[in-house]
Design an enzyme around this catalytic site. Sequence first.
Site, PDB file in Angstrom:
ATOM      1  N   ASP A  10      10.278  46.729  24.766  1.00  0.00           N
ATOM      2  CA  ASP A  10      10.519  47.926  23.962  1.00  0.00           C
ATOM      3  C   ASP A  10      10.550  49.250  24.738  1.00  0.00           C
ATOM      4  OD1 ASP A  10      10.415  45.939  22.089  1.00  0.00           O
ATOM      5  OD2 ASP A  10       8.754  46.753  20.917  1.00  0.00           O
ATOM      6  N   ASP A  51      12.790  46.741  19.872  1.00  0.00           N
ATOM      7  CA  ASP A  51      12.342  46.815  18.488  1.00  0.00           C
ATOM      8  C   ASP A  51      13.590  47.258  17.717  1.00  0.00           C
ATOM      9  OD1 ASP A  51      10.008  46.455  16.942  1.00  0.00           O
ATOM     10  OD2 ASP A  51       9.599  48.607  16.861  1.00  0.00           O
ATOM     11  N   HIS A  53      14.772  47.752  13.928  1.00  0.00           N
ATOM     12  CA  HIS A  53      14.422  47.700  12.509  1.00  0.00           C
ATOM     13  C   HIS A  53      15.538  48.171  11.582  1.00  0.00           C
ATOM     14  CE1 HIS A  53      10.351  46.866  13.623  1.00  0.00           C
ATOM     15  NE2 HIS A  53      10.057  48.070  14.060  1.00  0.00           N
ATOM     16  N   SER A  59       7.095  48.381   8.211  1.00  0.00           N
ATOM     17  CA  SER A  59       6.134  49.078   9.085  1.00  0.00           C
ATOM     18  C   SER A  59       6.228  50.597   8.997  1.00  0.00           C
ATOM     19  CB  SER A  59       6.332  48.654  10.545  1.00  0.00           C
ATOM     20  OG  SER A  59       7.499  49.225  11.091  1.00  0.00           O
ATOM     21  N   HIS A  96      11.027  54.459  13.179  1.00  0.00           N
ATOM     22  CA  HIS A  96      11.317  54.316  14.616  1.00  0.00           C
ATOM     23  C   HIS A  96      12.259  53.142  14.855  1.00  0.00           C
ATOM     24  CE1 HIS A  96       8.064  51.416  13.916  1.00  0.00           C
ATOM     25  NE2 HIS A  96       8.602  50.720  14.900  1.00  0.00           N
ATOM     26  N   LYS A 121      14.207  42.260  18.105  1.00  0.00           N
ATOM     27  CA  LYS A 121      13.165  41.722  17.217  1.00  0.00           C
ATOM     28  C   LYS A 121      12.802  42.768  16.173  1.00  0.00           C
ATOM     29  CE  LYS A 121       9.513  43.764  19.698  1.00  0.00           C
ATOM     30  NZ  LYS A 121       8.594  44.638  18.983  1.00  0.00           N
ATOM     31  N   GLU A 128       6.160  42.805   9.862  1.00  0.00           N
ATOM     32  CA  GLU A 128       5.981  43.511  11.136  1.00  0.00           C
ATOM     33  C   GLU A 128       6.162  42.479  12.229  1.00  0.00           C
ATOM     34  OE1 GLU A 128       6.250  45.640  13.413  1.00  0.00           O
ATOM     35  OE2 GLU A 128       5.006  47.133  12.434  1.00  0.00           O
ATOM     36  N   ALA A 165       4.241  48.994  23.396  1.00  0.00           N
ATOM     37  CA  ALA A 165       3.007  49.672  23.773  1.00  0.00           C
ATOM     38  C   ALA A 165       1.941  48.626  24.097  1.00  0.00           C
ATOM     39  CB  ALA A 165       2.528  50.560  22.636  1.00  0.00           C
ATOM     40  N   CYS A 169       2.848  45.813  20.977  1.00  0.00           N
ATOM     41  CA  CYS A 169       3.881  44.805  21.252  1.00  0.00           C
ATOM     42  C   CYS A 169       3.675  44.072  22.565  1.00  0.00           C
ATOM     43  CB  CYS A 169       5.258  45.445  21.161  1.00  0.00           C
ATOM     44  SG  CYS A 169       5.635  45.897  19.453  1.00  0.00           S
TER      45      CYS A 169
HETATM   46  C1  VGL Z   1       5.593  48.845  18.481  1.00  0.00           C
HETATM   47  C2  VGL Z   1       4.550  49.899  16.752  1.00  0.00           C
HETATM   48  C3  VGL Z   1       5.589  49.572  15.913  1.00  0.00           C
HETATM   49  C4  VGL Z   1       5.582  48.484  19.921  1.00  0.00           C
HETATM   50  C5  VGL Z   1       6.635  48.492  17.655  1.00  0.00           C
HETATM   51  O1  VGL Z   1       6.675  48.241  20.517  1.00  0.00           O
HETATM   52  O2  VGL Z   1       4.454  48.412  20.498  1.00  0.00           O
HETATM   53  N1  VGL Z   1       4.556  49.511  18.018  1.00  0.00           N
HETATM   54  N2  VGL Z   1       6.630  48.867  16.375  1.00  0.00           N
HETATM   55 ZN    ZN Z   2       8.399  48.719  15.263  1.00  0.00          ZN
END
Ligand code: VGL
Ligand code: ZN
Length: 222
Positions: A10, A51, A53, A59, A96, A121, A128, A165, A169
């Site tokens: 990500d 990521d 979405h 989420s 996001h 993903k 989530e 993060a 993730c």
């Molecule tokens: C993530 C919060 C929501 C990540 C993804 O990539 O860590 N964190 N979606």
């Molecule tokens: Zn996300």
Amino acid sequence: MDKVALIIVDMQEDFCPPNGSLAVTGGREIVPTINRLLSSPVFDVKVATKDWHPTDHISFAANHPDPNNRPFESFAKIVNPHNPAESYETRLWPVHCVQDTPGASLVPELDISKVDKVIEKGQDKRVEMYSAFADPFEKPRVAESALRGYLKESGVGKVYVVGLAMEYCVKATAVDALKEGFKAYIIEDATKAVDPGEGWRDAKAEMEGKGIVFVDEQSILT
Ligand code: VGL
Ligand code: ZN
């Protein structure tokens, strides 16, 4: 099963300063480290995840009816769409990484020419999906990405996880890698946490408790 994979989680605009909606402090600073890792012959297979979405993703705090929901602060119960008995509390986020928006693009500094495959993903609005392998439900699983199949087909036995993060993730991806039978490592100077204090410490302790090994760039590239 002796191949080694680098999984770059990500590294997208929305997770990086200065403009990301869910910017992780220092997120952009790890790109040079990741690019050096990408140039190393240590890794046989290099994967970047995104990521990815839909606008109505579960989420996003904005998609929950309670008007008091605040991104980063509020939590909500997520229920397995196939099994009402399986549920858990999850943190809500700002909007996001919406598919095909600038925030969802990989940061341009990342040397994508060295990446063998990009895996998306988080497309299923009902769940989530921190892990790049699958959603967290088990009875039954709801969504799975192409990652496991790709790594198995490529003969991978060991994965090194980096990116954003760390306590979301990156952690979920490393934990699932272990469950899928891979040896799992975190390269700790190539990841950043949403909460670099307690969040980092708790996540590191949890991962080490499961058998995930923490290394740094120098130990790999020398
Ligand atoms: C993530 C919060 C929501 C990540 C993804 O990539 O860590 N964190 N979606
Ligand atoms: Zn996300």
